[in-house]
Design a protein around this motif. Sequence first.
Motif, PDB file in Angstrom:
ATOM      1  N   LEU A   1       0.840  -1.192   0.000  1.00 53.52           N
ATOM      2  CA  LEU A   1       0.000   0.000   0.000  1.00 53.52           C
ATOM      3  C   LEU A   1       0.879   1.247   0.000  1.00 53.52           C
ATOM      4  CD1 LEU A   1      -2.578  -1.048   2.758  1.00 53.52           C
ATOM      5  CD2 LEU A   1      -2.744  -1.394   0.280  1.00 53.52           C
TER       6      LEU A   1
ATOM      7  N   GLY B   1      -2.895   4.500   1.474  1.00 56.92           N
ATOM      8  CA  GLY B   1      -3.610   3.246   1.639  1.00 56.92           C
ATOM      9  C   GLY B   1      -4.060   2.616   0.336  1.00 56.92           C
TER      10      GLY B   1
ATOM     11  N   THR C   1     -12.605  -2.429   0.023  1.00 59.35           N
ATOM     12  CA  THR C   1     -12.266  -1.814  -1.254  1.00 59.35           C
ATOM     13  C   THR C   1     -13.274  -0.743  -1.672  1.00 59.35           C
ATOM     14  OG1 THR C   1     -13.430  -3.575  -2.439  1.00 59.35           O
ATOM     15  CG2 THR C   1     -11.072  -3.871  -2.073  1.00 59.35           C
TER      16      THR C   1
ATOM     17  N   HIS D   1      -9.616   1.263   0.375  1.00 60.54           N
ATOM     18  CA  HIS D   1      -8.522   0.569  -0.318  1.00 60.54           C
ATOM     19  C   HIS D   1      -8.973  -0.037  -1.643  1.00 60.54           C
ATOM     20  CE1 HIS D   1      -6.255   0.991   3.419  1.00 60.54           C
ATOM     21  NE2 HIS D   1      -7.294   0.479   4.058  1.00 60.54           N
TER      22      HIS D   1
END
Length: 263
Positions: A102, A106, A148, A152
Motif C-alpha cells: 500500500l 492506503g 475496497t 482501499h
Amino acid sequence: MTSTTPFVLAVSAEMVFIDLPFVERVRRLHALGFAVEIWDWTRHDIDALAATGARFTSMTGYVSGDLVTAEGRAALLASARESLAVAERLGCPSLNLHGTGLDSNGLPVRPLPTVTGAQWLAARDTLMVIARLGEAAGKVFLLENLNTAVDHPGVPFARAEDTLALIEAVDSPHLRLNLDLYHAQIGEGNLIELIRRAGAAIGEIQVADVPGRCEPGTGEIHYPAIARTLAELGYRGVVGLEGWAADGNCERALQRFKSAFTL
C-alpha cells in the motif's frame, strides 16, 4: 462484581494523540494501560520506541512487495526478514500483512481488482514461505482484511473470506487472520457470524466504528455484542483500536473503547 476485560487492549499510536511526537504518543498509551501498535516501522526510531517500556502487539511486517509477482514476492520476503529483526527488538509477537503493498494513502501500489486462479496459488505459495519465516523467528504474521469500497480500492485478497481462505490453505499457526471489523462491516457485514466462521484462525481483532472510522459507540456497530461473542468463543487475544478519536477527544475515545470490551 468488578467488571474487567478478558482481552489485551491495544491502540494504534498512528491514529491517536496525533498532536504529540510519535514516541510521546507511545508513552501516553503505555501510561494509560494500553498495549501499542505501529504501522511502517521505517518511519520511527526503534531504539526510542523500545526504551518506552511499552508492550507492542503488532507492527507492519513488510515494507514493499506483493504476494503474486516474482519481483513483488522477492521484495516482500526481503522486507519481511527485515521486519522480523525489528519485531525482535521491540518484543512484538505479530507482524501485519495485506494482499499487496500500500502507498501512503492506503492505495495499492499495484492494483489488482480481479484475481486469477494462478494468482491465488502464487499468493498461497508466498504465504507458505512467510509462515516458515515466522516459525523460525518465533513470530506470527497476520493477514488483514481490508475494504475496497471506501479506503482501499483495487487491493486483491481484501475481503475477510479471501484472507481466511488463504490462511486455511497455508494451515500454519504462524499465519493467522487480523480480522478488522471496520473493514469487514463495510465489505461484508454479518460480523458475529464472520467471527464464528473465522474461529481459531483469528490472531487479532481490530476495531473502529462505521461510518467515520472512529471509536466504538460512534457508529452502527454494537461492539459490546462483539465483545460477548469473542469471550463466549474463548478468544483472549488482542483487540486493537485502529480508529480516529471522534471530535479529536482521545481520552474519551480510549474510554469508550475500553468500556465496549469490558464485560
